[in-house]
Design a protein around this motif. Sequence first.
Motif, PDB file in Angstrom:
ATOM      1  N   ASP A 175     -28.275 -44.984  21.451  1.00 55.66           N
ATOM      2  CA  ASP A 175     -28.174 -46.273  20.773  1.00 55.66           C
ATOM      3  C   ASP A 175     -26.751 -46.810  20.863  1.00 55.66           C
ATOM      4  OD1 ASP A 175     -29.232 -48.409  19.233  1.00 55.66           O
ATOM      5  OD2 ASP A 175     -28.348 -47.562  17.435  1.00 55.66           O
ATOM      6  N   ASP A 176     -25.768 -45.928  20.697  1.00 50.71           N
ATOM      7  CA  ASP A 176     -24.365 -46.345  20.784  1.00 50.71           C
ATOM      8  C   ASP A 176     -24.014 -46.800  22.194  1.00 50.71           C
ATOM      9  OD1 ASP A 176     -21.470 -46.419  19.901  1.00 50.71           O
ATOM     10  OD2 ASP A 176     -21.354 -44.855  21.433  1.00 50.71           O
ATOM     11  N   VAL A 177     -24.481 -46.056  23.193  1.00 57.60           N
ATOM     12  CA  VAL A 177     -24.144 -46.370  24.586  1.00 57.60           C
ATOM     13  C   VAL A 177     -24.665 -47.746  24.978  1.00 57.60           C
ATOM     14  CG1 VAL A 177     -24.575 -45.762  26.998  1.00 57.60           C
ATOM     15  CG2 VAL A 177     -23.954 -43.990  25.365  1.00 57.60           C
ATOM     16  N   VAL A 178     -25.931 -48.016  24.682  1.00 52.34           N
ATOM     17  CA  VAL A 178     -26.519 -49.280  25.134  1.00 52.34           C
ATOM     18  C   VAL A 178     -25.914 -50.478  24.399  1.00 52.34           C
ATOM     19  CG1 VAL A 178     -28.442 -49.415  23.500  1.00 52.34           C
ATOM     20  CG2 VAL A 178     -28.719 -50.323  25.815  1.00 52.34           C
ATOM     21  N   ARG A 179     -25.313 -50.253  23.242  1.00 54.04           N
ATOM     22  CA  ARG A 179     -24.640 -51.336  22.535  1.00 54.04           C
ATOM     23  C   ARG A 179     -23.331 -51.729  23.234  1.00 54.04           C
ATOM     24  NH1 ARG A 179     -26.227 -52.103  17.074  1.00 54.04           N
ATOM     25  NH2 ARG A 179     -27.797 -50.598  16.385  1.00 54.04           N
ATOM     26  N   ARG A 180     -22.743 -50.781  23.992  1.00 52.30           N
ATOM     27  CA  ARG A 180     -21.406 -51.000  24.549  1.00 52.30           C
ATOM     28  C   ARG A 180     -21.394 -51.260  26.048  1.00 52.30           C
ATOM     29  NH1 ARG A 180     -18.692 -46.969  24.830  1.00 52.30           N
ATOM     30  NH2 ARG A 180     -20.074 -45.301  24.167  1.00 52.30           N
ATOM     31  N   VAL A 181     -22.259 -50.582  26.793  1.00 48.56           N
ATOM     32  CA  VAL A 181     -22.224 -50.695  28.253  1.00 48.56           C
ATOM     33  C   VAL A 181     -23.638 -50.823  28.805  1.00 48.56           C
ATOM     34  CG1 VAL A 181     -20.114 -49.293  28.388  1.00 48.56           C
ATOM     35  CG2 VAL A 181     -22.338 -48.184  28.588  1.00 48.56           C
ATOM     36  N   ARG A 182     -23.727 -51.150  30.094  1.00 44.27           N
ATOM     37  CA  ARG A 182     -25.029 -51.194  30.750  1.00 44.27           C
ATOM     38  C   ARG A 182     -25.560 -49.770  30.882  1.00 44.27           C
ATOM     39  NH1 ARG A 182     -26.535 -53.000  36.977  1.00 44.27           N
ATOM     40  NH2 ARG A 182     -28.790 -53.222  36.637  1.00 44.27           N
ATOM     41  N   SER A 183     -26.822 -49.590  30.567  1.00 46.23           N
ATOM     42  CA  SER A 183     -27.418 -48.253  30.616  1.00 46.23           C
ATOM     43  C   SER A 183     -28.699 -48.306  31.445  1.00 46.23           C
ATOM     44  CB  SER A 183     -27.745 -47.769  29.199  1.00 46.23           C
ATOM     45  OG  SER A 183     -28.411 -46.528  29.234  1.00 46.23           O
ATOM     46  N   ARG A 184     -28.775 -47.415  32.470  1.00 43.04           N
ATOM     47  CA  ARG A 184     -29.978 -47.322  33.304  1.00 43.04           C
ATOM     48  C   ARG A 184     -30.456 -45.871  33.333  1.00 43.04           C
ATOM     49  NH1 ARG A 184     -29.040 -49.648  39.046  1.00 43.04           N
ATOM     50  NH2 ARG A 184     -26.815 -49.222  38.736  1.00 43.04           N
ATOM     51  N   VAL A 185     -31.763 -45.694  33.177  1.00 43.65           N
ATOM     52  CA  VAL A 185     -32.341 -44.348  33.135  1.00 43.65           C
ATOM     53  C   VAL A 185     -33.516 -44.264  34.107  1.00 43.65           C
ATOM     54  CG1 VAL A 185     -33.472 -42.611  31.695  1.00 43.65           C
ATOM     55  CG2 VAL A 185     -31.692 -44.061  30.721  1.00 43.65           C
ATOM     56  N   LEU A 186     -33.532 -43.190  34.884  1.00 43.36           N
ATOM     57  CA  LEU A 186     -34.651 -42.894  35.786  1.00 43.36           C
ATOM     58  C   LEU A 186     -35.383 -41.654  35.280  1.00 43.36           C
ATOM     59  CD1 LEU A 186     -33.090 -43.368  39.342  1.00 43.36           C
ATOM     60  CD2 LEU A 186     -35.166 -44.505  38.508  1.00 43.36           C
ATOM     61  N   TYR A 187     -36.678 -41.795  35.006  1.00 46.41           N
ATOM     62  CA  TYR A 187     -37.521 -40.661  34.644  1.00 46.41           C
ATOM     63  C   TYR A 187     -38.427 -40.312  35.824  1.00 46.41           C
ATOM     64  CZ  TYR A 187     -36.495 -41.186  29.611  1.00 46.41           C
ATOM     65  OH  TYR A 187     -35.891 -41.243  28.397  1.00 46.41           O
ATOM     66  N   HIS A 188     -38.914 -39.072  35.830  1.00 51.09           N
ATOM     67  CA  HIS A 188     -39.932 -38.715  36.807  1.00 51.09           C
ATOM     68  C   HIS A 188     -41.216 -39.472  36.460  1.00 51.09           C
ATOM     69  CE1 HIS A 188     -42.949 -36.344  39.001  1.00 51.09           C
ATOM     70  NE2 HIS A 188     -41.955 -36.076  39.817  1.00 51.09           N
ATOM     71  N   ALA A 189     -41.957 -39.889  37.466  1.00 49.03           N
ATOM     72  CA  ALA A 189     -43.149 -40.720  37.248  1.00 49.03           C
ATOM     73  C   ALA A 189     -44.169 -40.057  36.338  1.00 49.03           C
ATOM     74  CB  ALA A 189     -43.789 -41.057  38.590  1.00 49.03           C
ATOM     75  N   SER A 190     -44.163 -38.731  36.259  1.00 56.28           N
ATOM     76  CA  SER A 190     -45.174 -38.023  35.463  1.00 56.28           C
ATOM     77  C   SER A 190     -44.986 -38.206  33.959  1.00 56.28           C
ATOM     78  CB  SER A 190     -45.161 -36.528  35.806  1.00 56.28           C
ATOM     79  OG  SER A 190     -43.888 -35.974  35.560  1.00 56.28           O
ATOM     80  N   VAL A 191     -43.836 -38.738  33.516  1.00 53.17           N
ATOM     81  CA  VAL A 191     -43.650 -38.910  32.074  1.00 53.17           C
ATOM     82  C   VAL A 191     -44.599 -39.958  31.512  1.00 53.17           C
ATOM     83  CG1 VAL A 191     -41.221 -38.245  32.157  1.00 53.17           C
ATOM     84  CG2 VAL A 191     -41.817 -40.663  32.275  1.00 53.17           C
ATOM     85  N   ARG A 192     -45.197 -40.761  32.400  1.00 54.20           N
ATOM     86  CA  ARG A 192     -46.176 -41.752  31.938  1.00 54.20           C
ATOM     87  C   ARG A 192     -47.289 -41.101  31.118  1.00 54.20           C
ATOM     88  NH1 ARG A 192     -46.343 -46.468  35.152  1.00 54.20           N
ATOM     89  NH2 ARG A 192     -45.026 -46.438  37.015  1.00 54.20           N
ATOM     90  N   LYS A 193     -47.541 -39.815  31.386  1.00 56.55           N
ATOM     91  CA  LYS A 193     -48.639 -39.108  30.710  1.00 56.55           C
ATOM     92  C   LYS A 193     -48.200 -38.474  29.391  1.00 56.55           C
ATOM     93  CE  LYS A 193     -50.842 -38.084  35.146  1.00 56.55           C
ATOM     94  NZ  LYS A 193     -51.328 -37.016  36.070  1.00 56.55           N
ATOM     95  N   ASP A 194     -46.914 -38.574  29.056  1.00 59.93           N
ATOM     96  CA  ASP A 194     -46.424 -37.989  27.816  1.00 59.93           C
ATOM     97  C   ASP A 194     -46.126 -39.101  26.806  1.00 59.93           C
ATOM     98  OD1 ASP A 194     -45.325 -35.677  26.246  1.00 59.93           O
ATOM     99  OD2 ASP A 194     -43.535 -36.927  26.341  1.00 59.93           O
TER     100      ASP A 194
END
Length: 314
Positions: free
Chosen positions: A149-168
């Motif tokens: 939460d702190d990071v995204v308030r201050r800088v651009r934040s990009r996250v890559l998840y493995h495609a299989s997380v769609r099932k979780d």
Amino acid sequence: MLGLLGLDPLAQAVYSAMLADPAVGVRELAERLGQDERTIRETLDRLVELALLRPSRERSGTLYPVSLVAGMQLLVRRQEAELAAGRDAVAAGRVAAADREPAERLIGLDAVQAELEQLLAGATVEALSMVPGNAVPTASLEASRNIDDDVVRRVRSRVLYHASVRKDPNTVAYGRWLAERGTEIRVSPAVTRRLLIVDGRTAMVPIDPEQPSAGALCVREPGLVDQLTALFELIWTDAVPLGDPAPEEAAAELSATDRHLLRLLADGLTDDAAGKRLGVSARTVRRIMADLMDRLGAESRFEAGVEAARRGWL
């Protein structure tokens, strides 16, 4: 309340007394508060430094207090400036350390977590993360909530998840929570290794990808960080937003007519010619294409063709 904003008890008492009676003198303040005059004068100097007291324009040589609301705003801004300066100092320190140490081994999960928190606290431009696996443990998600939460308030934040997380459901819910705060999130089957890159200067990778508890390697060598950043960007380009269906899922939703029409139009056939091949009218061809363009988020047929090809629909 003023104490929470950095004002000591005596300064609070002097300021409050002057708010109640702006004409009160040093001797009277000393008597009321049980202090010597020298201490009172030092406290007055401190309040002037904080801009809570200002020279009076009406009574030469005396001071008057700003209003309580204005005073609280001044103290809040001062604390914000001090925090920002502290954060800049941390970032500068990390840059200086990066110049001295091209790489650092972090042994154990505690050391990795401590370094990760410091890196993100000092971020000034962007934080890039790759998170492998088909689910992120709930405890790990909750432990990361305040930091993320702190990071995204201050800088651009990009996250890559493995495609299989769609099932979780838990990981998906957390991803949506991040996205609501401004984090850009995509998924890709190519995310097979954990990676963190901060400000394009420092990267953190596991020492042993099969044993995360072994620790991590903190890399500051510009050439290596550049290569890791290029890998992230390559995967990011082909990844899809967390909320979008995977290309193979979207293609599976196409009817045989939809798929055939896309191929005919890609081959350059007109609506009339495509309609004759499919046994439908040109009006029906246009209706089907309008629906497909809407599903592809395209504004033209050319754009639709490009997007369909990118998703593997052709």
